[in-house]
Design a protein around this motif. Structure first.
Motif, PDB file in Angstrom:
ATOM      1  N   UNK A   1       0.829  -1.199   0.000  1.00 19.20           N
ATOM      2  CA  UNK A   1       0.000   0.000   0.000  1.00 19.20           C
ATOM      3  C   UNK A   1       0.868   1.254   0.000  1.00 19.20           C
ATOM      4  N   UNK A   2       0.208   2.389  -0.077  1.00 22.59           N
ATOM      5  CA  UNK A   2       0.891   3.666   0.032  1.00 22.59           C
ATOM      6  C   UNK A   2       1.314   3.864   1.486  1.00 22.59           C
TER       7      UNK A   2
ATOM      8  N   UNK B   1      12.932   2.316  -1.720  1.00 20.28           N
ATOM      9  CA  UNK B   1      12.554   1.810  -3.035  1.00 20.28           C
ATOM     10  C   UNK B   1      11.056   2.019  -3.177  1.00 20.28           C
ATOM     11  N   UNK B   2      10.659   2.837  -4.159  1.00 23.38           N
ATOM     12  CA  UNK B   2       9.236   3.116  -4.339  1.00 23.38           C
ATOM     13  C   UNK B   2       8.950   3.477  -5.794  1.00 23.38           C
ATOM     14  N   UNK B   3       7.712   3.210  -6.223  1.00 25.19           N
ATOM     15  CA  UNK B   3       7.312   3.658  -7.558  1.00 25.19           C
ATOM     16  C   UNK B   3       7.204   5.179  -7.558  1.00 25.19           C
ATOM     17  N   UNK B   4       6.576   5.716  -6.514  1.00 22.16           N
ATOM     18  CA  UNK B   4       6.441   7.164  -6.355  1.00 22.16           C
ATOM     19  C   UNK B   4       6.943   7.542  -4.969  1.00 22.16           C
ATOM     20  N   UNK B   5       7.714   8.615  -4.893  1.00 23.32           N
ATOM     21  CA  UNK B   5       8.180   9.100  -3.593  1.00 23.32           C
ATOM     22  C   UNK B   5       8.143  10.619  -3.578  1.00 23.32           C
ATOM     23  N   UNK B   6       7.623  11.154  -2.493  1.00 26.02           N
ATOM     24  CA  UNK B   6       7.557  12.603  -2.281  1.00 26.02           C
ATOM     25  C   UNK B   6       8.229  12.847  -0.931  1.00 26.02           C
TER      26      UNK B   6
ATOM     27  N   UNK C   1      10.400  -0.331   1.313  1.00 25.58           N
ATOM     28  CA  UNK C   1       9.939  -0.687  -0.018  1.00 25.58           C
ATOM     29  C   UNK C   1       8.428  -0.556  -0.058  1.00 25.58           C
ATOM     30  N   UNK C   2       7.902   0.267  -0.987  1.00 21.68           N
ATOM     31  CA  UNK C   2       6.457   0.464  -1.056  1.00 21.68           C
ATOM     32  C   UNK C   2       6.057   0.978  -2.437  1.00 21.68           C
ATOM     33  N   UNK C   3       4.779   1.028  -2.673  1.00 21.10           N
ATOM     34  CA  UNK C   3       4.268   1.535  -3.935  1.00 21.10           C
ATOM     35  C   UNK C   3       4.444   3.048  -4.003  1.00 21.10           C
ATOM     36  N   UNK C   4       3.995   3.741  -2.968  1.00 19.82           N
ATOM     37  CA  UNK C   4       4.067   5.196  -2.938  1.00 19.82           C
ATOM     38  C   UNK C   4       4.454   5.640  -1.529  1.00 19.82           C
TER      39      UNK C   4
END
Length: 158
Positions: A41-42, A71-76, A54-57
């Motif tokens: 999950x996010x 490690x993430x697809x999206x990171x802010x 490690x996550x999706x967002x």
């Protein structure tokens, strides 16, 4: 009715449903976690994490601190990070202080952010690494390679 014992509190993040089909986990400002986190999950972090994530967002709060690889697809990112970052879509906000190498597909850095490390787009050759104009070359006696030991520092002032 009251016979069920509550589950013991642990260092796990609390999953909360959102308006969509996905879920997100929140690590509040009063929580410190030592250990790796893997989430499908996010993830929103306002606390302290010592370990790899490690996550999706990933959304990182301004006052949070992460010591480990991300490690993430999206990171802010808005807080402190000490470790390598690998994200497909990376946004580094002006309050962020990053100490580590950065790999990405798309990158946005707000003016005022501080990054000490090497930027490398995914799929780029090592010679195509983006480094700040002011880099120090430190000798790596074991490798003997002129590219070894280069470090970069990027600080965008407002």
């Amino acid at each position: 009715m009251f016979s069920k014992k509550p589950e013991p509190t642990s260092a796990r993040a609390i999953r909360m449903p959102s308006n969509s089909d996905s879920t997100f986990s929140v690590i509040g400002p009063d929580i410190a976690i030592t250990g790796d986190i893997e989430a499908t999950a996010d993830l929103h972090i306002d606390g302290t994490v010592t370990g790899d994530i490690g996550c999706s967002s990933l959304v990182q709060g301004e006052k949070s601190r992460i010591e480990g690889e991300i490690r993430a697809k999206k990171a802010r990112l808005a807080g402190q990070v000490h470790g390598r970052i690998d994200a497909v879509d990376l946004v580094i906000l002006k309050s962020a202080k990053i100490d580590g190498d950065v790999s990405y597909d798309t990158l946005t850095i707000e003016q005022g952010a501080s990054v000490n490390g090497t930027f490398r787009p995914h799929g780029a050759e090592p010679s195509a690494m983006i480094e700040d104009a002011e880099f120090e070359e430190q000798s790596d006696k074991s490798a003997g390679d002129s590219e070894a030991g280069k470090t970069g520092s990027l600080s965008l002032a407002g």
